[in-house]
Design an enzyme around this catalytic site. Structure first.
Site, mmCIF file in Angstrom:
data_model
loop_
_atom_site.group_PDB
_atom_site.id
_atom_site.type_symbol
_atom_site.label_atom_id
_atom_site.label_comp_id
_atom_site.label_asym_id
_atom_site.label_seq_id
_atom_site.Cartn_x
_atom_site.Cartn_y
_atom_site.Cartn_z
ATOM 1 C CD GLU A 22 -2.960 -1.007 2.333
ATOM 2 O OE1 GLU A 22 -2.794 -0.082 3.161
ATOM 3 O OE2 GLU A 22 -3.852 -1.862 2.437
ATOM 4 C CB SER A 44 3.036 -10.285 -4.419
ATOM 5 O OG SER A 44 3.013 -9.767 -3.096
ATOM 6 N N PRO A 228 -24.637 30.342 12.227
ATOM 7 C CG PRO A 228 -25.235 28.354 13.297
ATOM 8 C CD PRO A 228 -24.611 28.880 12.038
ATOM 9 C CG ASP A 251 -26.620 41.730 9.574
ATOM 10 O OD1 ASP A 251 -26.541 42.901 9.155
ATOM 11 O OD2 ASP A 251 -27.253 40.832 8.989
ATOM 12 C CE LYS A 273 -31.864 44.257 8.551
ATOM 13 N NZ LYS A 273 -30.612 44.185 7.803
ATOM 14 N N GLY A 304 -25.547 36.901 9.571
ATOM 15 C CA GLY A 304 -25.680 35.713 10.394
ATOM 16 C C GLY A 304 -26.539 34.674 9.698
ATOM 17 N N GLY A 305 -26.239 33.392 9.939
ATOM 18 C CA GLY A 305 -27.018 32.324 9.318
ATOM 19 C C GLY A 305 -26.803 32.266 7.826
ATOM 20 C CB ILE A 309 -32.970 31.483 5.417
ATOM 21 C CG1 ILE A 309 -32.769 30.410 4.332
ATOM 22 C CG2 ILE A 309 -34.065 31.048 6.393
ATOM 23 C CD1 ILE A 309 -32.438 29.042 4.861
ATOM 24 C CB ALA A 335 -30.535 30.430 13.092
ATOM 25 C CG MET A 386 -35.703 37.610 13.785
ATOM 26 S SD MET A 386 -35.523 38.630 12.285
ATOM 27 C CE MET A 386 -36.125 37.493 11.015
#
Length: 476
Positions: A22, A44, A228, A251, A273, A304-305, A309, A335, A386
């Site tokens: 190997e 071999s 997340p 953010d 925000k 984030g996340g 989405i 998240a 949220m």
């Protein structure tokens, strides 16, 4: 320097490998990739080597090593478990001034193999001179994460254009500046995104502008999902893009550990925000994105996340598209996927939930438009982003539309982070749980929450149902 790092051209050069196991197979694989003509001596052959021999990719000389087999070979590798044979191979090679490597026997090596990061034609080699091979391997793994797979294709395209660039740009310094801007600009992004034809056109356009004395760089926007919270959940692509940024707009949900991975001399602007005046803040973010990109900067919008989405990423890219600014998207772990996994709550389970629905509790002022009767159906999981401020309304609506008041729920605060807090209870207790939950928090509703008590694995874990530790609160 114990060894001189060189890159040898082995194409069609004879190389002898002594050994057929190997370890020898791994060396043969590397030599084949370099285009060597491989001769092998072994009692071999392993199945892989036997197949290569049958295919004519290697030449099996026989079972016994003989010194004359070293005649005319460029180098030799001894990879047997017979130390005496390995020593003989090295001794005979040394007499003939043939480069030799005895695997795992550094004193009997006139050359050693480094750890390799292969982005052919770009190749990076890392060596500890045989003193700490595990350390070299660990460093290679870190470099693998930092170097995009597209570097090889980028180098190939650049190689095809070297002649034209040399014709158009006479001065060495001028050519160097051109390539530095090219490899750090839009061309690199297009290659990374698999848009080779567009990358060729971009390179041609950049060369024309450069030859005319205009060195302006086209700005671009990268929408990047930071995940997340746990820095380990940031994608490799996200990390690579962040380390190329001139400016990062981020953010509040992006963790400090992830921000620390941004290129050190990049400007950082927080555009997080808070409740109230969202449209004004979002408009300011949109303006900044366009303005900075129009200045020729590589702008990363770090969210984030996952940015698509409940992150308003689509709205921001609509603004970029309207302004004619190139952009790309790097997805992130959302998240609902990350926080529930770290809480030991599978979103779907054959016995409990055949579907999962993501909902935002932060809707437009003109209403949520949700089908509450459909959301109240059993055997499904609801993951609500949220939603803490509307927890009372959510629980009341679901119960009113037929969801059992005893349906298990969880409120996961600061999911995937070291201070993650998981609170569990029932649907009728959702408001109470949400009121005492640190932000950010995710609401999870459905029978799958019960599995938290069996398979929670991260942080403080529940001892048993109805018994809690500081990071797990159970009101059921």
């Amino acid at each position: 320097m114990d060894y001189l790092p060189i890159f040898a051209d082995l194409k069609q050069r004879p190389v002898l490998v002594v050994g057929g196991g190997e370890v020898a197979a791994r060396k043969v694989d590397l030599l084949l990739r370099a285009g060597a003509e491989i001769r092998i001596v072994a009692q071999s052959l392993s199945p892989i080597l036997e197949q290569l021999s049958q295919q004519g990719q290697i030449h099996w000389l026989g079972q016994a090593f003989a010194a004359e087999q070293l005649d005319e070979v460029f180098l030799v590798i001894a990879a047997t478990d017979d130390s005496a044979l390995n020593a003989e191979v090295f001794s005979e090679a040394d007499k003939r001034r043939v480069l030799a490597n005895v695997v795992d026997d550094q004193p009997r090596c006139s050359f050693i193999f480094p750890s390799i990061i292969d982005r052919s034609p770009l190749v990076v080699a890392v060596s500890s001179s045989g003193q700490a091979p595990v350390l070299a391997r660990m460093l290679r793994e870190k470099l693998e994460a930092l170097l995009p797979a597209s570097l090889g294709q980028m180098a190939e395209v650049a190689g095809r254009w070297r002649g034209q660039v040399k014709q158009r740009l006479n001065a060495i310094g001028e050519r160097r500046r051109f390539w530095e801007k090219t490899f750090g600009g839009r061309f690199a992004t297009l290659v990374a995104n698999g848009q080779t034809a567009e990358a060729q056109r971009q390179l041609e356009q950049d060369l024309e502008q450069f030859a005319q004395g205009s060195e302006g760089t086209q700005g671009e926007i990268a929408l990047v999902g930071a995940g997340p919270g746990d820095v380990g959940l940031l994608t490799l692509r996200g990390l690579q893009v962040m380390q190329q940024a001139d400016v990062v707009l981020y953010d509040h949900l992006v963790s400090d550990e992830i921000l620390d991975l941004v290129r050190r001399d990049a400007e950082r602007i927080c555009v997080g925000k808070r409740a109230g005046a969202h449209s004004v803040i979002q408009e300011e973010t949109n303006r900044l994105l366009v303005e900075l990109a129009q200045q020729g900067k590589r702008v990363v919008r770090l969210k984030g996340g996952d940015p698509f989405i409940f992150g308003r990423g689509g709205e921001e890219l609509q603004v970029a598209a309207a302004a004619g600014i190139p952009f790309q998207v790097v997805p992130g772990v959302t998240a609902a996927a990350g926080a529930t996994a770290y809480a030991g709550i599978p979103l779907t389970h054959r016995d409990h939930a055949q579907s999962v629905t993501f909902i935002t509790g932060h809707c437009r002022p003109d209403g949520d438009g949700l089908d509450w009767a459909d959301l109240a159906r059993a055997r499904q999981t609801l993951a609500i982003y949220m939603g803490t401020m509307k927890a009372a309304d959510i629980s009341q609506r679901l119960i009113a539309h037929g969801r059992a008041a005893t349906t298990p729920v969880a409120v996961i605060s600061r999911g995937t982070r070291a201070d993650q807090l998981v609170q569990t209870g029932t649907l009728q207790q959702l408001e109470q749980l949400a009121q005492q939950a640190p932000l950010p928090a995710l609401l999870v509703i459905g029978e799958v929450v019960e599995l938290h008590h069996q398979i929670a694995w991260f942080g403080h874990q529940p001892q048993a149902e109805g018994v809690s530790r500081p990071a797990v609160v159970n009101l059921a």
